[in-house]
Design an enzyme around this catalytic site. Structure first.
Site, PDB file in Angstrom:
ATOM      1  N   HIS A  95       0.438  -0.905   0.010  1.00 25.80           N
ATOM      2  CA  HIS A  95      -0.111   0.178   0.076  1.00 25.80           C
ATOM      3  C   HIS A  95       1.167   1.113   0.250  1.00 25.80           C
ATOM      4  O   HIS A  95       2.190   1.389   0.503  1.00 25.80           O
ATOM      5  CB  HIS A  95      -0.689   0.071   0.698  1.00 25.80           C
ATOM      6  CG  HIS A  95      -1.952   1.043   1.307  1.00 25.80           C
ATOM      7  ND1 HIS A  95      -1.832   2.260   1.154  1.00 25.80           N
ATOM      8  CD2 HIS A  95      -3.190   1.230   0.897  1.00 25.80           C
ATOM      9  CE1 HIS A  95      -3.065   2.781   1.397  1.00 25.80           C
ATOM     10  NE2 HIS A  95      -3.603   2.100   0.996  1.00 25.80           N
ATOM     11  N   GLU A 171      -4.385   1.068  -7.130  1.00 22.69           N
ATOM     12  CA  GLU A 171      -4.647   2.189  -6.497  1.00 22.69           C
ATOM     13  C   GLU A 171      -3.482   3.556  -6.684  1.00 22.69           C
ATOM     14  O   GLU A 171      -2.382   3.499  -6.197  1.00 22.69           O
ATOM     15  CB  GLU A 171      -4.059   1.948  -5.248  1.00 22.69           C
ATOM     16  CG  GLU A 171      -5.493   1.034  -4.161  1.00 22.69           C
ATOM     17  CD  GLU A 171      -5.413   0.737  -3.461  1.00 22.69           C
ATOM     18  OE1 GLU A 171      -6.642   0.860  -2.574  1.00 22.69           O
ATOM     19  OE2 GLU A 171      -5.028   1.573  -1.852  1.00 22.69           O
TER      20      GLU A 171
END
Ligand code: PGA
Length: 258
Positions: A95, A171
């Site tokens: 992430h 993302e």
């Protein structure tokens, strides 16, 4: 084999108390009517075990694992094996909020760290939710080179069978969180999904059994249909996964989109 769509909630460093965590989790699990979609929540480590006892309808995942497995002298770390022991199924890896040089680099993970953690997760039978995405887009499409390098380095020396088991989350960093410039458009997701499949095919030899490719970054009930229509296999949801009503609404959209 057709894989179910998957909606994953990334709670990040929220909520503040166990009581609140239980309330949100129960609210979601009690009202969940999912048949064709899988639902998972990734809360902070300390809530995982207790939430697992509330309901089996929602799978659980973690937001990180240690670079080393089992047990050892690694202050502040949690291993993949420990997570398996408390029945976690997924782990979010790579992430942007944990990577080097973007947003707030808490631990500054490199592609090589992410690669090691993905292998560790796979060896322990956790399913990695591998996040990738560019910081910004430029007119010359240089960001595509960045993306290619990120994916190739993070997945280096991982077998195609193992990659097929993973979940790959696009993302774009500019679309994440309350300071997001904007969300990605469904067309941008579609292009990226095609691009990733090409990398997976060219570099890793995956022709069939593509992993699920999901979208994350300002996912809201209002925008999910667009992404589903462009082939999203699910979503990684940040803020709206802490809002029972909104999260359930995202799940029910995915349920009806077949
Ligand atoms: P957001 O976060 O939905 O709050 O933009 C997404 C993520 O970072 O996974």
């Amino acid at each position: 084999m057709i894989l179910k769509k998957i909606i994953i909630g990334n709670w990040k460093m929220n909520p503040l108390t166990m009581k609140e965590a239980e309330k949100i989790f129960s609210g979601i699990s009690k009202n969940l009517k999912n048949k064709k979609t899988e639902v998972a929540i990734c809360p902070p480590f300390l809530y995982l075990e207790k939430l697992g006892k509330i309901s089996k309808k929602v799978s659980l995942g973690a937001q990180n694992i240690c670079l080393e497995n089992g047990v050892g002298s690694y202050t502040g770390e949690v291993s993949a094996e420990m997570l398996i022991n408390i029945k976690a199924k997924y782990v979010i890896l790579g992430h942007s909020e944990r990577r080097a040089g973007v947003l707030a680099p808490l631990s500054g993970e490199s592609n090589q760290d992410v690669n090691k953690k993905i292998k560790m997760a796979l060896d322990s039978s956790l399913v990695p939710v591998f996040c990738f995405g560019e910081n910004e887009r430029d007119e010359n499409h240089e960001y595509l080179i960045f993306i290619k390098k990120q994916i190739e380095e993070c997945l280096e020396k991982i077998s195609k069978e193992n990659i097929s088991r993973m979940i790959i989350a696009y993302e774009p960093i500019w679309a994440i969180g309350k300071n997001a410039k904007r969300e990605a458009t469904p067309a941008e997701f579609r292009e990226m999904s095609i691009y990733v499949k090409k990398i997976l095919s060219d570099k890793f030899g995956i022709k069939i059994n593509m992993p699920r490719i999901i979208y994350g970054g300002s996912v809201h009930p209002e925008n999910v249909q667009g992404f589903l229509a462009e082939g999203a296999d699910g979503f990684l949801v940040g803020r709206d996964s802490l809002d029972v009503k909104k999260f359930l609404s995202i799940v029910s959209s995915a349920e009806t989109n077949f």
